[in-house]
Design a protein around this motif. Structure first.
Motif, PDB file in Angstrom:
ATOM      1  N   ALA A  33       0.839  -1.214   0.000  1.00  0.00           N
ATOM      2  CA  ALA A  33       0.000   0.000   0.000  1.00  0.00           C
ATOM      3  C   ALA A  33       0.869   1.257   0.000  1.00  0.00           C
ATOM      4  O   ALA A  33       0.544   2.247  -0.651  1.00  0.00           O
ATOM      5  CB  ALA A  33      -0.926  -0.005   1.209  1.00  0.00           C
ATOM      6  N   GLN A  36       2.150   1.730  -3.510  1.00  0.00           N
ATOM      7  CA  GLN A  36       1.071   2.154  -4.393  1.00  0.00           C
ATOM      8  C   GLN A  36       0.677   3.603  -4.122  1.00  0.00           C
ATOM      9  O   GLN A  36       0.321   4.353  -5.037  1.00  0.00           O
ATOM     10  CB  GLN A  36      -0.141   1.237  -4.229  1.00  0.00           C
ATOM     11  N   HIS A  37       0.765   3.999  -2.834  1.00  0.00           N
ATOM     12  CA  HIS A  37       0.440   5.383  -2.463  1.00  0.00           C
ATOM     13  C   HIS A  37       1.366   6.355  -3.186  1.00  0.00           C
ATOM     14  O   HIS A  37       0.950   7.443  -3.606  1.00  0.00           O
ATOM     15  CB  HIS A  37       0.575   5.541  -0.952  1.00  0.00           C
ATOM     16  N   LYS A  38       2.634   5.970  -3.354  1.00  0.00           N
ATOM     17  CA  LYS A  38       3.581   6.837  -4.069  1.00  0.00           C
ATOM     18  C   LYS A  38       3.174   7.056  -5.516  1.00  0.00           C
ATOM     19  O   LYS A  38       3.382   8.122  -6.086  1.00  0.00           O
ATOM     20  CB  LYS A  38       4.986   6.218  -4.015  1.00  0.00           C
ATOM     21  N   VAL A  39       2.565   6.025  -6.107  1.00  0.00           N
ATOM     22  CA  VAL A  39       2.120   6.122  -7.500  1.00  0.00           C
ATOM     23  C   VAL A  39       0.841   6.941  -7.604  1.00  0.00           C
ATOM     24  O   VAL A  39       0.702   7.814  -8.463  1.00  0.00           O
ATOM     25  CB  VAL A  39       1.907   4.711  -8.090  1.00  0.00           C
ATOM     26  N   ASP A  40      -0.100   6.669  -6.718  1.00  0.00           N
ATOM     27  CA  ASP A  40      -1.402   7.350  -6.777  1.00  0.00           C
ATOM     28  C   ASP A  40      -1.320   8.805  -6.342  1.00  0.00           C
ATOM     29  O   ASP A  40      -2.122   9.632  -6.783  1.00  0.00           O
ATOM     30  CB  ASP A  40      -2.418   6.611  -5.890  1.00  0.00           C
ATOM     31  N   HIS A  41      -0.387   9.134  -5.467  1.00  0.00           N
ATOM     32  CA  HIS A  41      -0.267  10.497  -4.925  1.00  0.00           C
ATOM     33  C   HIS A  41       1.186  10.937  -5.040  1.00  0.00           C
ATOM     34  O   HIS A  41       1.878  11.158  -4.042  1.00  0.00           O
ATOM     35  CB  HIS A  41      -0.721  10.534  -3.461  1.00  0.00           C
ATOM     36  N   LYS A  42       1.630  11.092  -6.274  1.00  0.00           N
ATOM     37  CA  LYS A  42       3.050  11.328  -6.515  1.00  0.00           C
ATOM     38  C   LYS A  42       3.545  12.678  -6.018  1.00  0.00           C
ATOM     39  O   LYS A  42       4.747  12.873  -5.838  1.00  0.00           O
ATOM     40  CB  LYS A  42       3.365  11.177  -8.005  1.00  0.00           C
ATOM     41  N   ARG A  44       2.641  13.994  -3.072  1.00  0.00           N
ATOM     42  CA  ARG A  44       2.703  13.991  -1.613  1.00  0.00           C
ATOM     43  C   ARG A  44       4.100  13.565  -1.190  1.00  0.00           C
ATOM     44  O   ARG A  44       4.393  12.394  -0.985  1.00  0.00           O
ATOM     45  CB  ARG A  44       1.641  13.057  -1.029  1.00  0.00           C
ATOM     46  N   LYS A 534      -0.523   1.217 -13.565  1.00  0.00           N
ATOM     47  CA  LYS A 534      -0.144   2.165 -12.525  1.00  0.00           C
ATOM     48  C   LYS A 534       1.305   1.981 -12.105  1.00  0.00           C
ATOM     49  O   LYS A 534       2.045   2.932 -11.915  1.00  0.00           O
ATOM     50  CB  LYS A 534      -1.065   2.007 -11.308  1.00  0.00           C
ATOM     51  N   ASP A 537       3.691   3.251 -14.760  1.00  0.00           N
ATOM     52  CA  ASP A 537       3.827   4.699 -14.769  1.00  0.00           C
ATOM     53  C   ASP A 537       4.863   5.155 -13.753  1.00  0.00           C
ATOM     54  O   ASP A 537       5.536   6.147 -13.936  1.00  0.00           O
ATOM     55  CB  ASP A 537       2.486   5.371 -14.459  1.00  0.00           C
ATOM     56  N   SER A 538       4.988   4.433 -12.627  1.00  0.00           N
ATOM     57  CA  SER A 538       5.927   4.861 -11.598  1.00  0.00           C
ATOM     58  C   SER A 538       7.349   4.459 -11.915  1.00  0.00           C
ATOM     59  O   SER A 538       8.283   4.910 -11.279  1.00  0.00           O
ATOM     60  CB  SER A 538       5.537   4.257 -10.248  1.00  0.00           C
TER      61      SER A 538
END
Length: 542
Positions: A33, A36-42, A44, A534, A537-538
């Motif tokens: 998680a 994944q958070h780094k990818v979804d909220h790049k 932050r 996703k 993309d990261s």
């Protein structure tokens, strides 16, 4: 696992071994998680990373303000120094005084970057260069002869070259790959902001009689002062620490630049693996050997060629001439002193505002796409004040989102860590060296050919698009270590791929609007991996 354990023991970071081993083990749900958070909220990101970028941006603003300080002062100081006549000597002396910072940068400052970075680190070099952006700037305001002005502006150039060669590297080494371009391009965007601040200040002091030009030349020291204090609040580059075999300190820096310790472990081992390879290939390296390898080692030579092309493309269009001589250009078109400075402010504002789109496009649309599709518009039809302003603003609007911010960001990321300082120094030296040539020649061209003839010459120079297409690979969303794959491809193979695959795909996709058009990948890590969209993309996987 054996390599990971050896790395932790050898580098004295054994307490972090469980995290380092996670790269070879199954991750827990919480760890998945976090990634994944780094990818979804790049966006932050830790506060320390943003503070680093703000500090680098402050350094950029210093450079921009100094450019427009001299731009406004050009209207006034030649008369004080007795070099305002129409003769060739006076014209060339004005150009020499204006070009002196770029001569100092190209022939001395940029080449000091490599040894100074080796001794002082990224932060130490920024601190060192800040002093050259304060004391000689103040000295230029008190110069009573053109010879004194020349000496002060040479010293300014030394600091400018060291800073420009280092700050972009410092900014490139700290962020994650997904947004590195947006954060590194802040150098050029805040240089544009400094240009705008300079034009505002020039307007504010233009009516202060005999000291107006002194205030214009001396004011750029103001944004340099915070650099002396902010830079040591920021963490040192973890990559520099690892290059110097100081891994415990690198870990402490990386922890404050990433959101999760697992990202720290992954990036640290990634950098270590790259450094191992570089050490095996390039052991016993020194400054002169590294410089020679810019042209002899194939992977490094391709990076040198690409950075050379993008830096020269930035200058060949003539944009720096408008930045250096905007007030003079507007005055030559028939404006009063105030109108010239006001028009110059308009250019600075346009140049800054139109840099903002690059924040969102540099990591999505891509570096090369911005360079290819945002060349400055043809400005050779300019005539009187209103048209001069209109075409100068259009020129800046086209330049600001592409050829303005991309070249420094691109050049800072394309070299391997072993050659990053000397490579960036070479790239910036070529850029500022060409700026010096343009600056020295422009006053003479303006007198001899007028505004239309002078800018018509730069229209003929602006033929860099072909070179960008054939010699400049895309780097968006690649880690700095992944770029070894990108620049490992021979130039002839990349050029052939551009003609046979990339160009037909682009025509099918964006001219014929065929959504089913597929672009065949060029690099091996594209062919070997097929992660979910996703994660792809990261660029976390190779």
């Amino acid at each position: 696992m054996t390599r990971v354990s050896a790395f932790a023991t050898e580098k004295d970071i054994s307490e972090h071994l469980p995290l380092l081993r996670k790269g070879a083990e199954a991750l827990t749900d919480d760890e998945k998680a976090a990634l994944q958070h780094k990818v979804d909220h790049k966006w932050r990101l830790p506060k320390q990373l943003y503070l680093t970028i703000i500090t680098c941006s402050t350094g950029a603003a210093v450079q921009g303000w100094d450019q427009t300080g001299s731009s406004g002062a050009n209207i006034f100081f030649p008369k004080v120094y007795g070099i305002n006549g129409p003769d060739v000597r006076s014209t060339l002396l004005v150009g020499l005084v204006d070009a002196r910072p770029y001569i100092g940068s190209a022939f001395l400052g940029c080449w000091l970057s490599d040894p100074l970075n080796n001794w002082l680190g990224r932060r130490g070099v920024v601190f060192f260069s800040a002093h050259f952006c304060i004391w000689p700037v103040i000295g230029s305001a008190f110069s009573n002869t053109w010879e004194q002005q020349l000496a002060n502006r040479l010293l300014i150039g030394i600091g400018m070259g060291v800073k420009a060669s280092t700050v972009a590297i410092y900014a490139a080494e700290n962020p994650p790959a997904a947004i590195r371009g947006a954060l590194v391009m802040s150098w050029q965007m805040w240089t544009a902001f400094g240009i705008m601040l300079g034009t505002v200040f020039n307007l504010a002091v233009w009516n202060t009689d005999d000291i107006n030009w002194r205030l214009m030349l001396g004011a750029p020291f103001i944004p340099a002062l915070p650099l002396l204090f902010l830079i040591y609040v920021c963490p040192e580059s973890p990559r520099w620490y690892m290059k110097k075999n100081r891994c415990p300190e690198a870990w402490k820096s990386m922890v404050v630049l990433r959101n999760h310790p697992l990202q720290v472990a992954r990036d640290m081992f990634y950098i270590h693996s790259q450094l191992e390879l570089e050490h095996n290939l390039l052991h016993n390296s020194n400054y002169f050997k590294r410089f020679r390898e810019l042209f002899t080692t194939p992977r490094v030579r391709r990076a040198t060629l690409a950075s050379f092309v993008v830096m020269i493309a930035q200058q060949m269009c003539g944009i720096s001439i408008i930045a250096f001589y905007s007030a003079t250009i507007f005055k030559e078109s028939g404006s009063s002193d105030f109108q010239a400075l006001l028009s110059s402010f308009g250019f600075g504002l346009v140049n800054w505002l139109f840099a903002f789109p690059a924040f969102w496009t540099i990591d999505t649309f891509g570096r090369c796409s911005l360079l290819l599709f945002t060349p400055p518009a043809d400005d050779q039809g300019i005539t009187r004040t209103v048209l001069v302003a209109l075409f100068a603003y259009l020129f800046g609007a086209f330049h600001a989102p592409g050829e303005g911010p991309v070249p420094p960001a691109y050049s800072a990321e394309v070299f391997p860590l072993s050659h990053r300082e000397v490579g960036m120094g070479f790239a910036v030296a070529r850029c500022l060296g060409w700026a010096a040539v343009l600056s020295m020649r422009f006053t003479f061209l303006l007198k001899e050919t007028g505004t239309v003839g002078a800018f018509g010459l730069y229209v003929e120079f602006n033929l860099a698009l072909i070179m960008i297409f054939f010699f400049v690979p895309e780097t968006k969303r690649r880690t700095l270590e992944e770029l070894d794959w990108v620049f490992g491809v021979p130039t002839h193979k990349f050029g052939s791929y551009q003609v046979r695959e990339a160009l037909p795909w682009w025509i099918k996709r964006w001219v014929l609007w065929r959504r089913d058009a597929k672009l065949k990948p060029l690099y091996q890590f594209d062919e070997k991996t097929a992660p979910p969209p996703k994660v792809r993309d990261s660029m976390d996987t190779v």
